[in-house]
Design an enzyme around this catalytic site. Structure first.
Site, PDB file in Angstrom:
ATOM      1  N   TRP A  19     -27.727  -4.536  49.945  1.00  0.00           N
ATOM      2  CA  TRP A  19     -28.213  -3.577  50.947  1.00  0.00           C
ATOM      3  C   TRP A  19     -29.456  -4.177  51.610  1.00  0.00           C
ATOM      4  CZ3 TRP A  19     -27.590   0.127  54.227  1.00  0.00           C
ATOM      5  CH2 TRP A  19     -28.701   0.839  54.701  1.00  0.00           C
ATOM      6  N   TYR A  56     -22.842  -1.834  54.746  1.00  0.00           N
ATOM      7  CA  TYR A  56     -24.104  -2.577  54.796  1.00  0.00           C
ATOM      8  C   TYR A  56     -24.164  -3.443  56.046  1.00  0.00           C
ATOM      9  CZ  TYR A  56     -24.580  -1.201  49.849  1.00  0.00           C
ATOM     10  OH  TYR A  56     -24.669  -0.489  48.689  1.00  0.00           O
ATOM     11  N   HIS A 117     -17.312   4.407  48.083  1.00  0.00           N
ATOM     12  CA  HIS A 117     -18.786   4.366  48.168  1.00  0.00           C
ATOM     13  C   HIS A 117     -19.418   5.720  47.843  1.00  0.00           C
ATOM     14  CE1 HIS A 117     -22.144   1.987  50.378  1.00  0.00           C
ATOM     15  NE2 HIS A 117     -22.636   2.680  49.380  1.00  0.00           N
ATOM     16  N   SER A 147     -18.319   5.203  43.224  1.00  0.00           N
ATOM     17  CA  SER A 147     -19.775   5.180  43.308  1.00  0.00           C
ATOM     18  C   SER A 147     -20.261   6.566  43.710  1.00  0.00           C
ATOM     19  CB  SER A 147     -20.202   4.137  44.352  1.00  0.00           C
ATOM     20  OG  SER A 147     -21.599   4.134  44.496  1.00  0.00           O
ATOM     21  N   ASN A 148     -21.360   6.982  43.113  1.00  0.00           N
ATOM     22  CA  ASN A 148     -21.942   8.303  43.387  1.00  0.00           C
ATOM     23  C   ASN A 148     -20.977   9.426  43.023  1.00  0.00           C
ATOM     24  OD1 ASN A 148     -24.503   7.374  44.727  1.00  0.00           O
ATOM     25  ND2 ASN A 148     -23.027   6.450  46.124  1.00  0.00           N
ATOM     26  N   ILE A 249     -36.106 -13.082  42.896  1.00  0.00           N
ATOM     27  CA  ILE A 249     -34.692 -13.229  42.497  1.00  0.00           C
ATOM     28  C   ILE A 249     -34.616 -13.929  41.134  1.00  0.00           C
ATOM     29  CG2 ILE A 249     -32.497 -14.376  43.108  1.00  0.00           C
ATOM     30  CD1 ILE A 249     -33.286 -13.904  46.097  1.00  0.00           C
TER      31      ILE A 249
HETATM   32  N1  LIG Z   1     -23.617   2.718  45.853  1.00  0.00           N
HETATM   33  C1  LIG Z   1     -24.644   3.141  46.555  1.00  0.00           C
HETATM   34  O1  LIG Z   1     -24.628   4.235  47.159  1.00  0.00           O
HETATM   35  C2  LIG Z   1     -25.876   2.286  46.628  1.00  0.00           C
HETATM   36  C3  LIG Z   1     -27.068   2.818  47.131  1.00  0.00           C
HETATM   37  C4  LIG Z   1     -28.200   1.991  47.156  1.00  0.00           C
HETATM   38  C5  LIG Z   1     -28.110   0.679  46.703  1.00  0.00           C
HETATM   39  N2  LIG Z   1     -26.921   0.183  46.249  1.00  0.00           N
HETATM   40  C6  LIG Z   1     -26.793  -1.236  45.792  1.00  0.00           C
HETATM   41  O2  LIG Z   1     -27.814  -1.496  44.847  1.00  0.00           O
HETATM   42  C7  LIG Z   1     -28.573  -2.625  45.273  1.00  0.00           C
HETATM   43  C8  LIG Z   1     -30.013  -2.508  44.791  1.00  0.00           C
HETATM   44  O3  LIG Z   1     -30.611  -1.355  45.279  1.00  0.00           O
HETATM   45  P1  LIG Z   1     -31.732  -1.369  46.424  1.00  0.00           P
HETATM   46  O4  LIG Z   1     -31.596  -2.601  47.260  1.00  0.00           O
HETATM   47  O5  LIG Z   1     -31.661  -0.042  47.082  1.00  0.00           O
HETATM   48  O6  LIG Z   1     -33.098  -1.358  45.581  1.00  0.00           O
HETATM   49  P2  LIG Z   1     -33.768  -2.304  44.494  1.00  0.00           P
HETATM   50  O7  LIG Z   1     -32.955  -3.518  44.257  1.00  0.00           O
HETATM   51  O8  LIG Z   1     -34.122  -1.438  43.341  1.00  0.00           O
HETATM   52  O9  LIG Z   1     -35.145  -2.668  45.217  1.00  0.00           O
HETATM   53  C9  LIG Z   1     -35.197  -3.582  46.267  1.00  0.00           C
HETATM   54  C10 LIG Z   1     -36.670  -3.733  46.675  1.00  0.00           C
HETATM   55  O10 LIG Z   1     -37.456  -4.102  45.542  1.00  0.00           O
HETATM   56  C11 LIG Z   1     -38.172  -5.295  45.805  1.00  0.00           C
HETATM   57  N3  LIG Z   1     -38.065  -6.138  44.612  1.00  0.00           N
HETATM   58  C12 LIG Z   1     -36.928  -6.475  43.957  1.00  0.00           C
HETATM   59  N4  LIG Z   1     -37.213  -7.242  42.885  1.00  0.00           N
HETATM   60  C13 LIG Z   1     -38.545  -7.398  42.873  1.00  0.00           C
HETATM   61  C14 LIG Z   1     -39.443  -8.097  42.020  1.00  0.00           C
HETATM   62  N5  LIG Z   1     -38.998  -8.787  40.957  1.00  0.00           N
HETATM   63  N6  LIG Z   1     -40.771  -8.052  42.295  1.00  0.00           N
HETATM   64  C15 LIG Z   1     -41.235  -7.360  43.364  1.00  0.00           C
HETATM   65  N7  LIG Z   1     -40.431  -6.676  44.211  1.00  0.00           N
HETATM   66  C16 LIG Z   1     -39.103  -6.703  43.967  1.00  0.00           C
HETATM   67  C17 LIG Z   1     -37.517  -5.937  47.000  1.00  0.00           C
HETATM   68  O11 LIG Z   1     -38.496  -6.551  47.805  1.00  0.00           O
HETATM   69  P3  LIG Z   1     -38.520  -8.173  47.982  1.00  0.00           P
HETATM   70  O12 LIG Z   1     -37.420  -8.492  48.915  1.00  0.00           O
HETATM   71  O13 LIG Z   1     -39.892  -8.392  48.544  1.00  0.00           O
HETATM   72  O14 LIG Z   1     -38.360  -8.786  46.626  1.00  0.00           O
HETATM   73  C18 LIG Z   1     -36.900  -4.753  47.722  1.00  0.00           C
HETATM   74  O15 LIG Z   1     -37.831  -4.208  48.644  1.00  0.00           O
HETATM   75  C19 LIG Z   1     -28.423  -2.600  46.797  1.00  0.00           C
HETATM   76  O16 LIG Z   1     -28.799  -3.833  47.377  1.00  0.00           O
HETATM   77  C20 LIG Z   1     -26.959  -2.249  46.924  1.00  0.00           C
HETATM   78  O17 LIG Z   1     -26.155  -3.397  46.681  1.00  0.00           O
HETATM   79  C21 LIG Z   1     -25.815   0.974  46.183  1.00  0.00           C
END
Ligand SMILES: NC(=O)c1ccc[n+]([C@@H]2O[C@H](COP(=O)([O-])OP(=O)(O)OC[C@H]3O[C@@H](n4cnc5c(N)ncnc54)[C@H](OP(=O)(O)O)[C@@H]3O)[C@@H](O)[C@H]2O)c1
Length: 272
Positions: A19, A56, A117, A147-148, A249
């Site tokens: 995302w 996405y 989704h 999902s959800n 990462i």
């Molecule tokens: N099924 C659904 O409805 C649904 C909904 C939401 C998300 N998702 C999936 O879940 C994935 C993850 O969720 P998300 O992207 O919403 O949130 P997340 O991965 O919890 O958080 C992403 C954010 O956290 C920061 N971050 C990540 N690792 C970090 C670290 N080690 N240190 C500091 N900052 C860090 C990133 O910034 P930086 O880039 O600066 O590291 C980014 O701003 C999505 O990409 C998507 O594939 C699915």
């Protein structure tokens, strides 16, 4: 890396979310370069599970993911690709079409895991699963999931799916216990369904919470790594953090190795 194996499918405890790769709701070409750097870093560090969706960046995340896999000469069979059909496509013909479009954007001839989704009010879940079952039958999709989904729709999905539901991908992180409270997490753990915890580090106080920081210090880790390790330690739970930053990462990938003590887990469980 640690793994979960379910119905002969082995998935790493930590995968990579997409995302905001290539844009949020719409493509944003200014993000292409940073997105490709992130995807390449994730592949080079050893990530094998990538989570994306037709939604996405309106399909552009799938395009970039496919491109990164080809650019790095990663073999198709060495990665596990999850993508998702959007709620507005939940009828027989539209599910088939949505999958074709995802495969075209990924430039792949199958996806490993195809999820619904979000549920939609008034959806014909049975018709959607007829199409999903057909996609499995024709080999365009290897496995199915949702999902959800809360309990009612999760049980219906199990009924309509001809193959096991591999996962329910839900919001699950230290402060967010909705899917514990609604029974989904326990049900999945008892019924051989993986819980894919999304947005695992996206919450207020992630950086500033002193209790998480103290646990992190004891492991020479960051608070983000502890939030991920808390998920990794739980049976049947996998997670898919996203980051643009190669250092983050790497840290996220390595957090699968952190072993939290029983006391630390209790402290973190009680935190919110
Ligand atoms: N099924 C659904 O409805 C649904 C909904 C939401 C998300 N998702 C999936 O879940 C994935 C993850 O969720 P998300 O992207 O919403 O949130 P997340 O991965 O919890 O958080 C992403 C954010 O956290 C920061 N971050 C990540 N690792 C970090 C670290 N080690 N240190 C500091 N900052 C860090 C990133 O910034 P930086 O880039 O600066 O590291 C980014 O701003 C999505 O990409 C998507 O594939 C699915």
């Amino acid at each position: 890396m640690k793994f979960e194996t379910i119905h002969n499918v082995t998935l790493p405890k930590i995968g990579f979310g997409t995302w905001s790769i290539g844009g949020d709701s719409y493509p944003d070409r200014k993000l292409d370069s940073a997105s490709m750097t992130a995807l390449r870093s994730a592949l080079e560090i050893g990530h094998t599970h990538f989570d994306t969706a037709e939604m996405y960046a309106n399909g552009h995340a799938e395009e970039l993911l496919g491109q990164a896999i080809r650019d790095t000469k990663t073999k198709r069979e060495d990665v596990f690709i999850t993508t998702k059909v959007s709620p507005e496509h939940l009828d027989y013909e539209k599910v088939l079409k949505a999958c074709e479009n995802s495969l075209r954007r990924l430039k792949m001839d199958y996806v490993d895991l195809y999820l619904i989704h979000w549920p939609r009010m008034g959806m014909d879940l049975e018709a959607a699963f007829r199409a999903l079952n057909k996609l499995v039958g024709t080999g365009k999709v290897r496995h199915l999931g949702v999902s959800n989904f809360k309990m009612k729709h999760l049980r219906q999905s199990q009924e309509f799916s001809e193959t096991p539901i591999i996962t329910d991908q839900v919001p699950y992180r230290l402060p967010d216990k909705e899917y514990i409270e609604n029974g989904v997490i326990e049900y999945c753990q008892k019924n051989n369904i993986l819980i894919t915890a999304y947005s695992p580090v996206k919450f207020r106080n992630m950086r500033s919470n002193q209790t998480i920081a103290a646990v992190a210090k004891a492991h020479s880790a960051t608070s983000f790594q502890i939030a991920l390790a808390w998920l990794v330690m739980q049976p049947r739970v996998i997670t898919i953090p996203m980051s643009f930053d190669p250092q983050h990462i790497k840290e996220n990938f390595e957090s699968a190795e952190i072993e939290l003590t029983k006391e630390e887990l209790e402290t973190l469980n009680k935190l919110y």
